[in-house]
Design an enzyme around this catalytic site. Structure first.
Site, short mmCIF file in Angstrom:
data_model
loop_
_atom_site.label_atom_id
_atom_site.label_comp_id
_atom_site.label_asym_id
_atom_site.label_seq_id
_atom_site.Cartn_x
_atom_site.Cartn_y
_atom_site.Cartn_z
N GLN A 185 51.19 -2.85 19.56
CA GLN A 185 49.83 -3.30 19.86
C GLN A 185 49.35 -2.68 21.19
O GLN A 185 49.75 -1.57 21.50
CB GLN A 185 49.72 -4.84 19.90
N GLY A 198 51.87 -0.35 13.18
CA GLY A 198 52.00 0.82 12.31
C GLY A 198 52.00 2.02 13.24
O GLY A 198 50.96 2.36 13.82
P1 GDP Z 1 50.22 3.66 17.26
O1 GDP Z 1 50.13 2.37 16.52
O2 GDP Z 1 49.85 3.51 18.72
O3 GDP Z 1 51.53 4.38 17.09
O4 GDP Z 1 49.08 4.60 16.63
P2 GDP Z 1 48.76 4.78 15.05
O5 GDP Z 1 49.84 5.57 14.43
O6 GDP Z 1 48.41 3.48 14.45
O7 GDP Z 1 47.39 5.57 15.14
C1 GDP Z 1 47.28 6.81 15.77
C2 GDP Z 1 46.77 7.82 14.75
O8 GDP Z 1 46.30 8.97 15.41
C3 GDP Z 1 47.85 8.31 13.79
O9 GDP Z 1 47.26 8.60 12.55
C4 GDP Z 1 48.34 9.59 14.46
O10 GDP Z 1 48.90 10.51 13.54
C5 GDP Z 1 47.06 10.12 15.03
N1 GDP Z 1 47.19 10.89 16.28
C6 GDP Z 1 48.04 10.71 17.32
N2 GDP Z 1 47.74 11.55 18.32
C7 GDP Z 1 46.69 12.28 17.92
C8 GDP Z 1 45.90 13.32 18.53
O11 GDP Z 1 46.11 13.70 19.67
N3 GDP Z 1 44.87 13.82 17.79
C9 GDP Z 1 44.58 13.38 16.53
N4 GDP Z 1 43.55 13.95 15.91
N5 GDP Z 1 45.31 12.42 15.93
C10 GDP Z 1 46.33 11.88 16.63
P1 IMO Z 2 50.04 -1.01 16.70
O1 IMO Z 2 51.42 -1.29 17.26
C1 IMO Z 2 45.95 -2.45 16.18
C2 IMO Z 2 45.43 -6.77 15.67
C3 IMO Z 2 44.95 -7.28 14.32
C4 IMO Z 2 44.19 -8.52 14.75
C5 IMO Z 2 45.04 -9.05 15.89
C6 IMO Z 2 46.02 -10.15 15.51
O2 IMO Z 2 50.05 -0.18 15.46
O3 IMO Z 2 49.13 -0.50 17.76
P2 IMO Z 2 48.31 -10.18 14.15
O4 IMO Z 2 48.64 -9.74 12.77
O5 IMO Z 2 49.11 -9.48 15.21
O6 IMO Z 2 48.34 -11.67 14.33
O7 IMO Z 2 46.76 -9.76 14.36
O8 IMO Z 2 45.76 -7.94 16.41
N1 IMO Z 2 46.64 -5.92 15.62
C7 IMO Z 2 46.63 -4.60 15.81
N2 IMO Z 2 45.61 -3.75 16.00
N3 IMO Z 2 47.22 -2.01 16.21
C8 IMO Z 2 48.25 -2.85 16.05
O9 IMO Z 2 49.55 -2.46 16.20
C9 IMO Z 2 47.99 -4.20 15.80
N4 IMO Z 2 48.75 -5.30 15.57
C10 IMO Z 2 47.92 -6.33 15.48
O10 IMO Z 2 44.13 -6.34 13.69
O11 IMO Z 2 42.94 -8.16 15.26
MG MG Z 3 49.18 1.56 14.84
#
Ligand code: GDP
Ligand code: IMO
Ligand code: MG
Length: 423
Positions: A221, A40
């Site tokens: 991930q 995500g």
């Molecule tokens: P990804 O899976 O690595 O793309 O990260 P996610 O989107 O799952 O989680 C990162 C979260 O942190 C998201 O809700 C972003 O909008 C938020 N985010 C990213 N950079 C920053 C930051 O520098 N500060 C804060 N407060 N939020 C951030």
């Molecule tokens: P992004 O790209 C955080 C975690 C799951 C679980 C383990 C295995 O957004 O950083 P799976 O469904 O892949 O077999 O789950 O990996 N996991 C993540 N944790 N960010 C992710 O993706 C993840 N994708 C899988 O929570 O512990």
């Molecule tokens: Mg994510």
């Protein structure tokens, strides 16, 4: 030309989506190389927030080409929903997104198997995202998977055989299910996929590189969730590390240029598994609340803790990181002191390397640094950084041996500060 790779160094959710979006204007192509809708990736700009799962995060910046590589596992139903939502918000994709014929398909029965295996594991469950990731990669490795290219020829027969095989396993596990609706949506997804250009993406990427085009590879991930080097068995089922871009796109190791390693100023993880610096106290709650640490897709609470430099040093080594990017710096605004784990104490011994097993008896050894009492979210340049924040950055660079080139101070595209720009 070489490819640059951007990947997470912790347990995922470091902020990869945001940074890929920020860096995309410098590239011609953005390519996802592994994972699937377990990801995500959140992007925010112009007051809008988007969460991408299978579609690369370069999709919002102009007419860049985006590629879903062979290392990705694709759920056609979820892909259709994601793509249609983007189209509905005015972001056309059909001309700008190509998909590898070699990417494996997540079947509706893979999702059921994911749930059934998790249920069978009881207390030892991984806490997967339930998207069928593990069973799909298992079929890939056991040479019985279906690939995107299969939808173009004799697909019904191949699908029926795979489904029958899965159903036998589900029945042996005593797992009750109803496939009617998921299967209908999935088949609609298969039809929808046919509107896209399905390609041998390894030829496309190498051709683009030969023509002088620049490519940014987007990881999903994080390194600590890697199938080989992560906190096994509490990991995902793909190679999330730098080398995953070679196998997941068909790019030779010698073609790797910069490796951007992303980490949060602290650390989080979702799902089960060891997490040495986890804070199961008020401080952990405070980080979760300030950082909005809830899963981008599942809404699950993310476990929070201090930064783990033992694990990060390991990730930097495995990935060959050339530039670091620190995310969510603003979340630590207002903490009196900040802790950083520099070593582990195990069995009465202090170690500074990442060991075989961190599941038991690992105690973090912390260094405590002064925090900063300044709101960083509106800062535009590093000249505005508080002294204590600069000291934290210098400390991290010394510990990790790689410069922190970008600092993120908020979720928006604009809240991004580059360092060492005069070089
Ligand atoms: P990804 O899976 O690595 O793309 O990260 P996610 O989107 O799952 O989680 C990162 C979260 O942190 C998201 O809700 C972003 O909008 C938020 N985010 C990213 N950079 C920053 C930051 O520098 N500060 C804060 N407060 N939020 C951030
Ligand atoms: P992004 O790209 C955080 C975690 C799951 C679980 C383990 C295995 O957004 O950083 P799976 O469904 O892949 O077999 O789950 O990996 N996991 C993540 N944790 N960010 C992710 O993706 C993840 N994708 C899988 O929570 O512990
Ligand atoms: Mg994510």
């Amino acid at each position: 030309m070489k490819v640059d790779i951007l990947l997470g160094l912790q347990w995922g959710d470091e902020g990869k989506g945001k940074v890929v979006d920020v860096l995309t204007p410098r590239y011609d192509v953005v390519a996802r190389f592994q994972g699937g809708p377990n990801a995500g990736h959140t992007l925010e700009f112009e007051g809008q927030k988007y969460v991408l799962r299978s579609i690369p995060s370069g999709i919002f910046q102009g007419d860049k080409l985006n590629i879903i590589g062979n290392g990705v596992v694709l759920d056609p139903a979820l892909f259709k929903a994601e793509a249609e939502a983007l189209e509905a918000s005015g972001h056309s994709l059909k001309e700008r997104l190509i998909i590898s014929k070699k990417a494996h398909l997540i079947l509706p029965t893979h999702r059921l198997l994911d749930a059934a295996y998790e249920a069978a594991k009881g207390d030892a469950k991984v806490g997967t995202t339930g998207k069928g990731i593990g069973p799909t990669y298992t079929d890939k490795v056991s040479r019985s998977g279906l690939r995107v290219g299969d939808i173009l020829h004799d697909f019904d027969r191949k699908y029926a055989a795979a489904k029958a095989r899965h159903e036998r396993i589900l029945q042996s596990l005593g797992y009750a299910y109803d496939l009617t609706e998921p299967e209908k949506q999935w088949m609609e997804g298969i039809d929808y996929l046919k509107q896209f250009r399905l390609v041998d993406s390894e030829h496309e990427i190498n051709g683009l590189l030969a023509a002088g085009k620049s490519v940014l590879c987007e990881g999903a991930q994080g390194t600590m969730l890697d199938i080989d080097f992560g906190s096994y068995p509490f990991v995902t089922s793909s190679n999330t590390i730098c080398a995953g871009a070679c196998t997941g796109l068909g790019v030779a190791p010698g073609k790797i240029g910069e490796v951007y390693g992303i980490f949060k100023a602290y650390c989080t993880r979702v799902g089960a598994g060891p997490f040495p610096t986890e804070l199961c106290d008020e401080t952990g709650e405070k980080i979760r609340a300030l950082g909005h640490e809830y899963g981008a897709v599942t809404g699950r609470k993310r476990r929070c803790g201090w930064i783990d430099l033992v694990a990060l040093r390991y990730a930097v080594m495995i990935d060959g990181v050339t530039q670091l990017i620190m995310m969510k710096s603003d979340v630590l605004d207002g903490f009196e002191t900040i802790k950083a784990c520099v070593a582990y104490r195990m069995g009465g011994e202090e170690i500074d390397y990442f060991p075989f097993d961190i599941s038991e008896g690992v105690e973090p050894v912390y260094v405590e640094l002064p925090g900063w009492q300044t709101d960083m979210t509106k800062m535009q340049s590093e000249d505005e950084f508080p002294e204590e924040f600069n000291a934290y950055l210098t400390f991290l660079e010394e510990q990790l041996g790689v410069p922190v080139k970008i600092v993120s101070v908020g979720p928006d595209r604009e809240q991004t500060i580059e360092r060492y720009t005069e070089e």
